[in-house]
Design an enzyme around this catalytic site. Structure first.
Site, PDB file in Angstrom:
ATOM      1  N   CYS A   1      -9.741  -2.190 -10.662  1.00  0.00           N
ATOM      2  CA  CYS A   1     -11.047  -2.087 -10.017  1.00  0.00           C
ATOM      3  C   CYS A   1     -11.752  -1.059 -10.319  1.00  0.00           C
ATOM      4  O   CYS A   1     -12.959  -0.885  -9.812  1.00  0.00           O
ATOM      5  CB  CYS A   1     -10.821  -2.467  -8.548  1.00  0.00           C
ATOM      6  SG  CYS A   1     -10.036  -1.195  -7.414  1.00  0.00           S
TER       7      CYS A   1
ATOM      8  N   CYS B   1      -8.415  -3.312  -4.216  1.00  0.00           N
ATOM      9  CA  CYS B   1      -8.034  -4.680  -4.699  1.00  0.00           C
ATOM     10  C   CYS B   1      -6.767  -5.287  -4.475  1.00  0.00           C
ATOM     11  O   CYS B   1      -6.685  -6.515  -4.646  1.00  0.00           O
ATOM     12  CB  CYS B   1      -8.446  -4.646  -6.304  1.00  0.00           C
ATOM     13  SG  CYS B   1      -7.445  -3.869  -7.460  1.00  0.00           S
TER      14      CYS B   1
ATOM     15  N   GLY C   1      26.158   2.522   3.768  1.00  0.00           N
ATOM     16  CA  GLY C   1      25.514   3.651   3.236  1.00  0.00           C
ATOM     17  C   GLY C   1      24.312   3.792   4.136  1.00  0.00           C
ATOM     18  O   GLY C   1      23.368   4.212   3.638  1.00  0.00           O
TER      19      GLY C   1
ATOM     20  N   HIS D   1      11.900  -1.902   2.316  1.00  0.00           N
ATOM     21  CA  HIS D   1      10.853  -0.897   2.269  1.00  0.00           C
ATOM     22  C   HIS D   1       9.765  -0.817   1.077  1.00  0.00           C
ATOM     23  O   HIS D   1       9.353   0.381   0.708  1.00  0.00           O
ATOM     24  CB  HIS D   1      11.274   0.624   2.631  1.00  0.00           C
ATOM     25  CG  HIS D   1      11.971   0.529   3.970  1.00  0.00           C
ATOM     26  ND1 HIS D   1      12.915   1.675   4.296  1.00  0.00           N
ATOM     27  CD2 HIS D   1      11.576   0.079   5.235  1.00  0.00           C
ATOM     28  CE1 HIS D   1      13.177   1.407   5.740  1.00  0.00           C
ATOM     29  NE2 HIS D   1      12.461   0.464   6.128  1.00  0.00           N
TER      30      HIS D   1
HETATM   31 ZN   LIG Z   1      -7.870  -1.602  -7.405  1.00  0.00          ZN
END
Ligand SMILES: [Zn+2]
Length: 283
Positions: free
Chosen positions: A180, A129, A218, A118
């Site tokens: 970005c 980006c 667990g 996960h």
């Molecule tokens: Zn970015």
């Protein structure tokens, strides 16, 4: 109990074991297991990918809570259970470690090549980006954007979620991608409503199919994301062992279930099988 533990010892001592771990392995590190006996119900509905990406209020709430919860997650250290798993790996008994946990504690305990099903909470991805950046860096930027944000931490969920009053959430300022400039940031973890990347799942299935045994540590196996590996092993006739506090949704497929504290049990297991040669009588 002793007989079951001995059976677990024989199973793991013979090697080629794939480990599948869940939140229950990290509770002794202070990260609550919201599905286990210590916290049967989580207080907040888990964030879904859809809500996170489409609802700016839900997103702000997530980051505000997560900003506070992160400090507790970042402080968490591996426990005896993580260390025992790393010892089993160093002793050459494991064919792979798959974890449903996003806390990075297996690796922090010295395990290598862990598949983090996960994702990891200490990394942040930009949905525009695609760049990955560190959560610590985001933490610095969020702290800078929210001077004096000192709401009290009442309760932390495994994903770093905490209770926070609405007015505190409303004042919280989120930040966009620093690379970005405008992309939406998301922790690099798989949210509910999101699928685990297919190559990652394929790697896990490949490990499980090669394994001599699958040992669940667990996890209540509530979500199919992890349970599917138990189902696959069972279908292939690969023995499944489950060490967990409380019943799991995989118990019906297991040849061995042990309801016991993880840290002490795994330490005793590692002492038996990873400290030296396994006595011939035990194999
Ligand atoms: Zn970015």
């Amino acid at each position: 109990m002793t007989e079951t533990f001995d059976a677990l010892t024989r199973l793991v001592g013979a090697g080629d074991v794939v480990v599948l771990s869940g939140a229950g392995l990290s509770t002794e590190s202070g990260i609550p297991d919201y599905r286990g006996p210590s916290g049967a119900a989580r207080r907040h509905t888990p964030m879904t990918y859809q809500a996170f990406t489409r609802d700016p209020v839900a997103r702000r709430r997530y980051w505000a809570r997560s900003h506070l919860g992160w400090r507790m997650i970042a402080r968490a250290a591996p426990n005896d259970g993580h260390r025992a798993v790393a010892r089993l790996q160093r002793a050459g008994l494991l064919g792979g470690i798959i974890t449903q946990n996003v806390d990075g504690l297996h690796t922090a305990a010295g395990a290598t090549g862990v598949i983090e099903l996960h994702g990891r909470l200490d990394e942040v991805t930009c949905l525009d980006c695609g760049n990955l950046t560190s959560r610590d860096e985001l933490d610095r930027r969020l702290t800078e954007a929210n001077p004096g944000f000192d709401a009290r931490v009442a309760h932390v969920n495994p994903d770093g979620d905490v209770d926070l009053p609405d007015e505190a959430v409303a004042r919280f300022r989120t930040v966009d991608c620093g690379i970005c400039g405008a992309g939406m940031l998301k922790p690099d973890v798989v949210f509910f409503g999101e699928t685990v990347p297919a190559p990652r799942v394929a790697d896990c299935f490949a490990w499980v199919e090669r394994a001599r045994a699958l040992v669940v540590l667990g996890s209540s196996l509530t979500v199919m994301s992890g349970r599917r590996f138990v189902l696959r092993a069972a279908r292939l006739g690969i023995p499944v062992a489950i060490v967990n506090q409380g019943p799991t949704r995989g118990d019906g497929y297991a040849s061995l279930t042990l309801d016991a504290p993880l840290g002490a049990t795994l330490t005793a297991l590692a002492d038996r099988v990873a400290a030296g040669p396994v006595p011939a009588a035990a194999v």
